[in-house]
Scaffold this motif. Structure first.
Motif, short mmCIF file in Angstrom:
data_model
loop_
_atom_site.label_atom_id
_atom_site.label_comp_id
_atom_site.label_asym_id
_atom_site.label_seq_id
_atom_site.Cartn_x
_atom_site.Cartn_y
_atom_site.Cartn_z
N THR A 172 0.90 -1.24 0.13
CA THR A 172 0.06 -0.14 -0.06
C THR A 172 1.01 1.06 0.04
O THR A 172 0.35 2.35 -0.15
N ARG A 173 2.11 1.13 0.15
CA ARG A 173 2.99 2.23 0.27
C ARG A 173 4.34 2.36 -0.67
O ARG A 173 4.56 1.42 -1.32
N ASN A 174 4.96 3.25 -0.85
CA ASN A 174 6.04 3.28 -1.62
C ASN A 174 7.32 3.71 -0.84
O ASN A 174 7.46 3.68 0.41
N LEU A 175 8.46 4.03 -1.64
CA LEU A 175 9.68 4.43 -1.07
C LEU A 175 10.10 5.68 -0.84
O LEU A 175 11.37 6.11 -0.30
N THR A 176 9.14 6.55 -1.02
CA THR A 176 9.22 8.03 -0.80
C THR A 176 9.76 8.39 0.57
O THR A 176 10.72 9.13 0.57
N PRO A 177 9.25 8.10 1.58
CA PRO A 177 9.75 8.47 3.00
C PRO A 177 11.32 7.58 3.24
O PRO A 177 12.12 8.66 3.75
N PHE A 178 11.58 6.77 2.70
CA PHE A 178 12.77 6.20 2.72
C PHE A 178 13.82 7.01 1.97
O PHE A 178 15.04 7.42 2.38
N GLY A 179 13.43 7.51 0.55
CA GLY A 179 13.94 8.45 -0.05
C GLY A 179 14.37 9.86 0.43
O GLY A 179 15.37 10.18 0.39
N ILE A 180 13.40 10.28 1.05
CA ILE A 180 13.38 11.71 1.85
C ILE A 180 14.56 11.54 2.83
O ILE A 180 15.18 12.30 2.96
N TYR A 181 14.35 10.50 3.71
CA TYR A 181 15.22 10.21 4.86
C TYR A 181 16.73 10.15 4.29
O TYR A 181 17.76 10.74 4.91
N CYS A 182 17.07 9.59 3.37
CA CYS A 182 18.43 9.33 2.88
C CYS A 182 18.86 10.71 2.26
O CYS A 182 20.04 10.88 2.69
N VAL A 183 18.29 11.25 1.71
CA VAL A 183 18.56 12.61 1.20
C VAL A 183 18.89 13.61 2.43
O VAL A 183 19.81 14.31 2.40
N LEU A 184 17.68 13.64 3.21
CA LEU A 184 18.14 14.44 4.37
C LEU A 184 19.45 14.08 5.36
O LEU A 184 20.06 15.07 5.71
N PHE A 185 19.64 12.60 5.50
CA PHE A 185 20.54 12.29 6.24
C PHE A 185 21.95 12.45 5.83
O PHE A 185 22.94 12.72 6.19
N GLY A 186 21.77 12.09 4.41
CA GLY A 186 23.09 12.25 3.76
C GLY A 186 23.59 13.89 3.58
O GLY A 186 24.77 14.17 3.73
N ALA A 187 22.49 14.70 3.49
CA ALA A 187 23.14 16.31 3.62
C ALA A 187 23.46 16.48 4.95
O ALA A 187 24.31 17.39 4.97
N ALA A 188 22.90 16.16 5.86
CA ALA A 188 23.47 16.55 7.32
C ALA A 188 24.85 15.83 7.52
O ALA A 188 25.51 16.31 8.14
N MET A 189 25.22 14.62 6.94
CA MET A 189 26.23 14.09 7.19
C MET A 189 27.47 14.77 6.24
O MET A 189 28.52 15.05 6.69
N VAL A 190 27.06 15.31 5.29
CA VAL A 190 28.04 16.24 4.29
C VAL A 190 28.47 17.48 5.35
O VAL A 190 29.35 17.68 5.38
N ILE A 191 27.17 18.12 5.86
CA ILE A 191 27.18 19.52 6.59
C ILE A 191 28.25 19.00 7.80
O ILE A 191 29.29 19.64 8.06
N TYR A 192 28.04 17.99 8.45
CA TYR A 192 28.73 17.35 9.80
C TYR A 192 30.11 17.31 9.54
O TYR A 192 30.80 17.72 10.36
#
Length: 140
Positions: free
Chosen positions: A118-138
């Motif tokens: 019933t659902r898709n990978l969008t929440p996982f994709g958003i999490y990956c982008v946000l976490f990846g960006a946070a790690m780059v900044i960190y």
């Protein structure tokens, strides 16, 4: 429609229509998971989606591709566990850890296959982008 009867009622492509070349390309895509922080399952599911699979079949294919390397890694280390390196109580701990890992894997796969009905990978994709960006900044 490019795949004709290969489409499901929800518009996704059937898993059994994936050609050998496409399966090989998806398998090669999973090698990007050798980069730290890249999810092998995420890469395989994304590659399956790019090839037109629906979320359920992309996840199923990802789980199927995980089985051979996990089995091979277990067989490769089996000699260490049964040999002299396994002395000193390590065998019992390894057996308990393997049992818990197996139970967790079964529960996780069961949950995710129900989730993707019933659902898709969008929440996982958003999490990956946000976490990846946070790690780059960190780490900058």
């Amino acid at each position: 429609m490019r795949y004709g009867k290969a489409r499901k009622s929800d518009g996704g492509r059937r898993l059994d229509t994936v050609t050998l070349g496409e399966a090989g390309a998806i398998g090669i895509a999973q090698s990007s998971a050798l980069i730290a922080g890249i999810s092998r399952d995420g890469v395989v599911m994304t590659a399956g989606l790019v090839r037109g699979l629906d979320h359920m079949d992309a996840a199923r294919f990802s789980f199927l591709l995980a089985t051979p390397p996990i089995l091979a890694a277990g067989l490769l280390k089996f000699g260490d566990l049964t040999g002299p390196l396994g002395n000193g109580g390590v065998r019992g701990a390894a057996l308990i850890a393997a049992l818990f890992a197996a139970v967790t894997a079964v529960i996780t796969v069961h949950y995710l296959t129900r989730f993707f009905k019933t659902r898709n990978l969008t929440p996982f994709g958003i999490y990956c982008v946000l976490f990846g960006a946070a790690m780059v900044i960190y780490n900058a």
